[in-house]
Each structure stands twice: as C-alpha cells, then as structure tokens.
Design a protein around this motif. Structure first.
Motif, PDB file in Angstrom:
ATOM      1  N   ALA A 141       0.826  -1.201   0.000  1.00  0.00           N
ATOM      2  CA  ALA A 141       0.000   0.000   0.000  1.00  0.00           C
ATOM      3  C   ALA A 141       0.862   1.255   0.000  1.00  0.00           C
ATOM      4  CB  ALA A 141      -0.918   0.012   1.224  1.00  0.00           C
ATOM      5  N   SER A 142       0.319   2.272  -0.634  1.00  0.00           N
ATOM      6  CA  SER A 142       0.840   3.631  -0.498  1.00  0.00           C
ATOM      7  C   SER A 142      -0.047   4.337   0.520  1.00  0.00           C
ATOM      8  CB  SER A 142       0.792   4.366  -1.843  1.00  0.00           C
ATOM      9  OG  SER A 142       1.633   3.754  -2.790  1.00  0.00           O
ATOM     10  N   ILE A 143       0.547   4.712   1.640  1.00  0.00           N
ATOM     11  CA  ILE A 143      -0.210   5.256   2.766  1.00  0.00           C
ATOM     12  C   ILE A 143      -0.335   6.772   2.612  1.00  0.00           C
ATOM     13  CG2 ILE A 143      -0.315   5.426   5.283  1.00  0.00           C
ATOM     14  CD1 ILE A 143       1.755   3.014   5.214  1.00  0.00           C
ATOM     15  N   ARG A 144      -1.544   7.281   2.791  1.00  0.00           N
ATOM     16  CA  ARG A 144      -1.732   8.733   2.736  1.00  0.00           C
ATOM     17  C   ARG A 144      -0.948   9.377   3.885  1.00  0.00           C
ATOM     18  NH1 ARG A 144      -6.121   9.601  -0.742  1.00  0.00           N
ATOM     19  NH2 ARG A 144      -7.475   7.763  -0.959  1.00  0.00           N
ATOM     20  N   PRO A 145      -0.151  10.416   3.599  1.00  0.00           N
ATOM     21  CA  PRO A 145       0.697  11.004   4.648  1.00  0.00           C
ATOM     22  C   PRO A 145      -0.063  11.404   5.908  1.00  0.00           C
ATOM     23  CG  PRO A 145       1.366  11.826   2.506  1.00  0.00           C
ATOM     24  CD  PRO A 145       0.114  11.020   2.274  1.00  0.00           C
ATOM     25  N   LEU A 146      -1.254  11.947   5.754  1.00  0.00           N
ATOM     26  CA  LEU A 146      -2.009  12.389   6.922  1.00  0.00           C
ATOM     27  C   LEU A 146      -2.603  11.223   7.717  1.00  0.00           C
ATOM     28  CD1 LEU A 146      -3.852  15.546   5.502  1.00  0.00           C
ATOM     29  CD2 LEU A 146      -1.761  15.447   6.895  1.00  0.00           C
ATOM     30  N   LYS A 147      -2.569  10.018   7.132  1.00  0.00           N
ATOM     31  CA  LYS A 147      -3.102   8.835   7.824  1.00  0.00           C
ATOM     32  C   LYS A 147      -1.996   7.923   8.343  1.00  0.00           C
ATOM     33  CE  LYS A 147      -7.333  10.010   6.713  1.00  0.00           C
ATOM     34  NZ  LYS A 147      -8.224   9.201   5.894  1.00  0.00           N
ATOM     35  N   ARG A 181       5.273   3.698   1.947  1.00  0.00           N
ATOM     36  CA  ARG A 181       5.097   2.681   0.898  1.00  0.00           C
ATOM     37  C   ARG A 181       5.550   1.341   1.446  1.00  0.00           C
ATOM     38  NH1 ARG A 181       6.856   5.546  -4.847  1.00  0.00           N
ATOM     39  NH2 ARG A 181       5.407   7.294  -4.697  1.00  0.00           N
ATOM     40  N   GLN A 182       4.570   0.563   1.884  1.00  0.00           N
ATOM     41  CA  GLN A 182       4.863  -0.630   2.663  1.00  0.00           C
ATOM     42  C   GLN A 182       4.254  -1.870   2.029  1.00  0.00           C
ATOM     43  OE1 GLN A 182       6.895  -0.440   5.446  1.00  0.00           O
ATOM     44  NE2 GLN A 182       7.133   1.650   4.680  1.00  0.00           N
TER      45      GLN A 182
END
Length: 229
Positions: A141-147, A181-182
């Motif tokens: 997943a690409s994680i939204r920075p604010l999340k 990005r994990q």
C-alpha cells in the motif's frame, strides 16, 4: 497472465553498502531482462520485521514476468539473483503464480491465469488429493501522509498476531520508502491457515480501519500458488 519471482535476502555485514546502492539505483528503473514486465527492489524493517526502524541488512526483490519460462530463466540465470546469493547469509527465492489480485502497484496490475488448479510441492497434486497446499500472500500500500500515524498505530498488534499465527512458514515486512510505501509478503502451509489469520484479531481490525478511514491512496492484495520455493 503473469508469473512472479520473489527474492528475500539477509545480507552479510560487508554487503550492506551494496544493498543500499541497489535501492538507490532502482529509482532509475528496472533491470532489463527478457519477459520482465515489473520490478521493485525493497528494503525491510529491522530483522526483516514491520517496524519503523530500517534493517539495512535485509532486502527483497519483487519481479513479474509475462510467462513461467521467463520467470524460471531469470531465477536460474540472472546476475541480480546471483549477486544476492553471493552476498547473503540467508537467501530465499520463490516462483509464484497469482491466483487472485486486486488493486495496483505503481499503476501495474498483476494478471492471474483464467484457471488456477492448485499447485503444491509436486505437479501431480490436485484439489482432490486431500493434502494441504502452500499459499503465499502479498499486501502492499501507499499510505496517505495524513493517515500514516493511525496506520502505524495498528502495526504492533497485527505483527504480534502474525508471529504467533499457526501455519505461517515465513513473513517479512518490505517497503519502497520509509513510512509511506509498505508491503508484507507471507508464505503459509495452507489456505485455511492464511484465512484464519486474515479474518481474525488485529489483522482484521487493521484492514477494517484501513478501508473505513481510507488509509491508502493505492493498494494491491495478491494471493499466490507457489510453483517453486
């Protein structure tokens, strides 16, 4: 249809600099190879785990090919693979056939074959033989920075559950970039064992939170039949 090769390496201390250079060079694009359609060089958490502290001596390589023959040829003959083997204290490689795939990775979609007869340690195994067949899973997943903070708050409990999960042969945390990005790659003794983990406990709560709170800007979830490992 696509076939995937996954390489996981715990590198010798003397090769950490080489591993870091591999991550840097991967930003300029994948190595050319016949049949190669997608490639990612991936870092890992400390001791191959899922935490925020990087583990510079652990690295992964995820590659997708347009045919099983191209994947086998890469695993057996690629200078990339040999370089990891020569520099590793522990080395793992698998050839995988996607059974189901949802989502994208940097815009790339894995294409499973139209039919997927189970494949186990021997080509003679089939769905009616009464035996358990290993399966593998990739979640990225690409994680939204604010999340990101809320996403990482879910990680310790899910990691603890995974470490204790019955039937888990191998699990490693991977990533293209710190924090945002994990990926997780895992190998299981059977579909039932993987489902028991995925549908219970901290992992299920984390998935529900991820979808309910829209943690991801892009994600991909894939289940595989291992062809070789």
């Amino acid at each position: 249809m696509h076939t995937v090769v996954v390489v996981l390496s715990r590198l010798r201390p003397s090769s950490v600099g080489w591993a870091v250079s591999r991550l840097v060079m991967s930003a300029f694009g994948p190595t050319r190879w016949p049949g190669l359609v997608f490639q990612k060089v991936l870092g890992s958490g400390e001791q191959g785990g899922f935490g925020l502290k990087p583990g510079l001596d652990h690295q992964g390589l995820f590659t997708a090919f347009d045919s099983p023959d191209a994947a086998d040829h890469f695993l057996e003959n690629s200078p990339q693979v040999k370089a990891y083997q020569d520099r590793s204290e522990d080395f793992f490689a698998a050839v995988l056939r996607p059974v189901s795939s949802r989502g994208q990775w940097s815009g790339f979609e894995l294409k499973p074959p139209e039919t997927n007869p189970p494949v186990g340690p021997s080509p003679s195994l089939n769905a009616s033989d009464g035996l358990e067949h290993p399966v593998a899973s990739l979640t990225r997943a690409s994680i939204r920075p604010l999340k990101a903070r809320r996403f990482w708050a879910q990680s310790p409990d899910a990691e603890d559950d995974l470490a204790q999960a019955q039937g888990c042969i191998l699990a490693v945390g991977l990533g293209e970039a710190p924090l945002l990005r994990q990926a997780t790659f895992s190998l299981w003794k059977s579909q039932a064992a993987m489902d028991a983990y995925a549908r219970s406990g901290a992992h299920q709560r984390a998935i529900q939170a991820a979808y309910g709170q829209r943690f991801f800007s892009e994600s991909m979830f894939v289940r595989f039949h291992p062809l070789r490992f």
